[in-house]
Design a protein around this motif. Structure first.
Motif, short mmCIF file in Angstrom:
data_model
loop_
_atom_site.label_atom_id
_atom_site.label_comp_id
_atom_site.label_asym_id
_atom_site.label_seq_id
_atom_site.Cartn_x
_atom_site.Cartn_y
_atom_site.Cartn_z
N LEU A 30 37.12 38.93 44.48
CA LEU A 30 37.42 40.31 44.85
C LEU A 30 38.00 41.08 43.66
CD1 LEU A 30 38.95 39.81 48.42
CD2 LEU A 30 36.68 40.69 47.83
N GLY A 31 38.82 40.41 42.86
CA GLY A 31 39.37 41.06 41.67
C GLY A 31 38.28 41.42 40.66
N VAL A 32 37.32 40.51 40.48
CA VAL A 32 36.22 40.79 39.56
C VAL A 32 35.38 41.96 40.07
CG1 VAL A 32 34.07 39.87 38.62
CG2 VAL A 32 36.12 38.46 38.62
N LEU A 33 35.13 42.00 41.37
CA LEU A 33 34.37 43.12 41.94
C LEU A 33 35.11 44.44 41.76
CD1 LEU A 33 33.03 41.52 45.26
CD2 LEU A 33 31.73 42.07 43.19
N TRP A 35 37.35 45.13 39.42
CA TRP A 35 37.32 45.44 37.99
C TRP A 35 35.96 46.02 37.58
CZ3 TRP A 35 34.13 42.53 34.62
CH2 TRP A 35 34.24 42.88 33.28
N SER A 36 34.87 45.42 38.07
CA SER A 36 33.54 45.91 37.71
C SER A 36 33.26 47.27 38.34
CB SER A 36 32.47 44.90 38.14
OG SER A 36 32.50 44.72 39.55
N ALA A 37 33.82 47.52 39.53
CA ALA A 37 33.64 48.84 40.15
C ALA A 37 34.32 49.93 39.33
CB ALA A 37 34.18 48.82 41.57
N GLU A 38 35.49 49.62 38.80
CA GLU A 38 36.17 50.60 37.95
C GLU A 38 35.40 50.83 36.65
OE1 GLU A 38 40.12 49.17 37.34
OE2 GLU A 38 40.89 50.12 39.17
N GLY A 39 34.88 49.76 36.07
CA GLY A 39 34.10 49.92 34.84
C GLY A 39 32.82 50.69 35.06
N ALA A 40 32.18 50.48 36.22
CA ALA A 40 30.95 51.20 36.54
C ALA A 40 31.22 52.59 37.09
CB ALA A 40 30.13 50.40 37.56
#
Length: 272
Positions: A30-33, A35-40
């Motif tokens: 969930l943390g990786v998701l 983090w990737s949502a913020e980057g995208a």
């Protein structure tokens, strides 16, 4: 009344420590998701606020200008020709590389690993970038599109060909080698009969992908319907753009129907 029992196809934790570890992995995922949502820069609010602009574009595009259909036959055929030759050239180059990349056909690890990495490098370069490179080399037109699809197809098809070879039954291979068969005979009589059905199916699928990609490559000057699509967008002729999209969609649907029938026929023949 029949009662059906269901069970997980994976092993579930059997202790508190196992459940704790699974919970930690879930939190990490969930943390990786997040983090990737913020980057995208995922923003549903921005999407909602932009929906009126999408509606405005669609309103300007409808109804499609069907009067330009006669002028789209030649670009459509050009797109088909680009996809056909891009697929064919990709096959011709991918077959020998697929044999070299299959680790079960030879004992030299440097050979198959080196070939695998070369296929990875080829596959990592997008078709649009390849098309731009070939446009600068050979000029505008369909030929750079053919070269871009062929080179990218080498990486994709070569990887699949190698993996399908590695999954074959080794019995016929060992029997042929025991009788003194050379490498060419092993390939012709031990490998190809086991992989040809899967190869044909993936080649047909690759042709579908190339047909869709060929329409995009036209946007960078590689000919076909993509060139007509971009030209209409630049001139704000959105109704003509809608017609180009309709023709592209129809071509992809027809190619999918044809290849699906061929794959079904091939797989049915192989089962019998």
């Amino acid at each position: 009344m029949n009662l059906q029992t269901h069970q997980w196809l994976v092993n579930t934790p059997r202790s508190a420590r196992g459940w704790l570890g699974s919970g930690v992995l879930l939190l990490l995922a969930l943390g990786v998701l997040h983090w990737s949502a913020e980057g995208a820069q995922l923003s549903w609010a921005d999407l909602a606020s932009g929906l009126p602009q999408i509606g405005d574009f669609l309103g300007r595009s409808l109804p499609p200008d069907l009067s330009i259909l006669p002028s789209l036959w030649r670009p459509a055929l050009e797109t088909l020709q680009i996809a056909l030759w891009g697929t064919l050239l990709g096959i011709l180059l991918a077959v020998p590389l697929g044999f070299l990349a299959a680790r079960n056909l030879h004992r030299n690890p440097w050979l198959h690993q080196g070939t695998r990495q070369m296929l990875n490098v080829i596959r990592s370069i997008n078709e649009l970038i390849l098309a731009l490179v070939f446009v600068s080399a050979v000029g505008l037109g369909p030929f750079p599109g053919v070269l871009a699809l062929a080179l990218h197809g080498v990486g994709m098809l070569g990887k699949f060909f190698a993996e399908s070879i590695e999954e074959i039954d080794q019995g016929p291979i060992e029997a042929l080698r025991a009788t003194g068969a050379n490498a060419l005979q092993v390939i012709a009589f031990g490998v190809l009969p086991q992989v040809v059905t899967a190869w044909i199916a993936v080649v047909l699928y690759r042709f579908e992908v190339n047909l869709r990609s060929a329409t995009v490559l036209g946007m960078v000057g590689a000919g076909g319907l993509g060139f007509e699509l971009v030209s209409s967008l630049k001139l704000f002729k959105y109704q003509e753009t809608a017609t180009c999209i309709l023709v592209i969609t129809l071509m992809v649907v027809l190619a999918d129907l044809l290849s699906s029938r061929l794959r079904y026929a091939i797989q049915g023949t192989a089962r019998h």
